[in-house]
Design an enzyme around this catalytic site. Structure first.
Site, PDB file in Angstrom:
ATOM      1  N   ASP A  72       7.226   5.542 -20.887  1.00  0.00           N
ATOM      2  CA  ASP A  72       7.208   5.403 -22.337  1.00  0.00           C
ATOM      3  C   ASP A  72       8.628   5.124 -22.837  1.00  0.00           C
ATOM      4  OD1 ASP A  72       8.563   7.918 -22.601  1.00  0.00           O
ATOM      5  OD2 ASP A  72       6.669   8.996 -22.826  1.00  0.00           O
ATOM      6  N   MET A  76       2.399  12.393 -16.666  1.00  0.00           N
ATOM      7  CA  MET A  76       3.373  13.452 -16.901  1.00  0.00           C
ATOM      8  C   MET A  76       2.771  14.513 -17.820  1.00  0.00           C
ATOM      9  SD  MET A  76       7.154  13.449 -18.694  1.00  0.00           S
ATOM     10  CE  MET A  76       7.973  12.357 -17.557  1.00  0.00           C
ATOM     11  N   TYR A 136      10.029  13.278 -12.394  1.00  0.00           N
ATOM     12  CA  TYR A 136      11.345  12.672 -12.168  1.00  0.00           C
ATOM     13  C   TYR A 136      11.665  12.561 -10.683  1.00  0.00           C
ATOM     14  CZ  TYR A 136      12.437  13.359 -17.166  1.00  0.00           C
ATOM     15  OH  TYR A 136      12.454  13.325 -18.544  1.00  0.00           O
ATOM     16  N   TYR A 179       4.727  11.980 -24.145  1.00  0.00           N
ATOM     17  CA  TYR A 179       4.127  12.206 -22.826  1.00  0.00           C
ATOM     18  C   TYR A 179       3.234  11.036 -22.425  1.00  0.00           C
ATOM     19  CZ  TYR A 179       6.176  16.820 -22.737  1.00  0.00           C
ATOM     20  OH  TYR A 179       7.084  17.854 -22.721  1.00  0.00           O
ATOM     21  N   HIS A 201       0.838  -1.201   0.000  1.00  0.00           N
ATOM     22  CA  HIS A 201       0.000   0.000   0.000  1.00  0.00           C
ATOM     23  C   HIS A 201       0.876   1.256   0.000  1.00  0.00           C
ATOM     24  CE1 HIS A 201      -2.837   2.821   2.289  1.00  0.00           C
ATOM     25  NE2 HIS A 201      -3.255   2.758   1.036  1.00  0.00           N
ATOM     26  N   ASP A 233      -4.736   3.369  -4.998  1.00  0.00           N
ATOM     27  CA  ASP A 233      -4.798   3.881  -3.629  1.00  0.00           C
ATOM     28  C   ASP A 233      -6.011   4.787  -3.434  1.00  0.00           C
ATOM     29  OD1 ASP A 233      -4.212   4.745  -1.042  1.00  0.00           O
ATOM     30  OD2 ASP A 233      -2.082   5.004  -1.464  1.00  0.00           O
TER      31      ASP A 233
END
Length: 145
Positions: A30, A76, A117, A135, A22, A66
Site C-alpha cells: 500500500d 498484513m 517485513y 493495512y 514457482h 502456489d
C-alpha cells in the site's frame, strides 16, 4: 499493442510477473509501506495512483497461486495498537482471490506486521501501489500452471 492486458499492468510489471518462478513472492504494497527500502535486495516496481485491488484482480488473471503452501496469499495483520482500525480492503482481497482461485478464502492467511517485513526481505519484487487503505499490504506466492 497487445489485447486483453489490463491497463494497470505496466510493461515493467508484466516482465517481472513473467520472470518470477514457482515459490517466488511478490509484495503488494500500500502507499504507506516502505517500498523502496523493502526492495533493497529485490526490485521495486511502481504503480503510483493505481489501487491494490485493481492490481490484484489484474495480476491474478495471469498469476497462478502456489498450491504447495497453505496460504499463498498473506495479508498484513493489524497490530494491537490498531485493533479498532477498520480494514474493509481485506474483504475485497478475499473476494478477488475467490474469483481467481477455487480454494477461495482457504488460501488467504494473515501475517503480523514485523513478520511481513521479514518475509519481504526475500521477495522477488515489491509492487508499490497507490492504495490508501490501511493495512492494504499482501504477499503473493507464485505457483505453477
Amino acid at each position: 499493442m497487445l489485447r486483453g492486458i489490463p491497463k494497470c499492468l505496466s510493461p515493467e510489471l508484466l516482465k517481472v510477473l513473467a520472470e518470477m518462478g514457482h515459490g517466488d513472492t511478490l509484495i503488494l504494497a500500500d502507499a504507506f509501506y516502505p517500498s523502496a527500502s523493502s526492495a533493497r535486495h529485490s526490485m521495486l516496481v511502481r504503480a503510483d495512483g493505481v489501487s491494490a485491488t485493481e492490481l490484484l484482480d489484474a495480476i491474478l488473471t495471469f498469476f497462478p497461486l502456489d498450491r504447495s503452501v497453505e496460504h499463498p496469499v498473506l495479508i498484513m495483520d493489524k497490530q494491537e495498537c490498531d485493533k479498532d482500525v477498520p480494514t474493509p480492503i481485506w474483504d475485497s482481497y478475499k473476494e478477488i482471490v475467490r474469483r481467481h482461485d477455487e480454494r477461495g478464502d482457504a488460501c488467504v492467511g494473515m501475517i503480523g506486521r514485523f513478520d511481513f517485513y521479514k518475509e519481504a526481505e526475500h521477495a522477488y519484487a515489491v509492487l508499490a501501489t497507490g492504495e490508501d487503505a490501511l493495512y492494504g499490504c499482501a504477499i503473493l506466492q507464485k505457483g505453477t500452471l
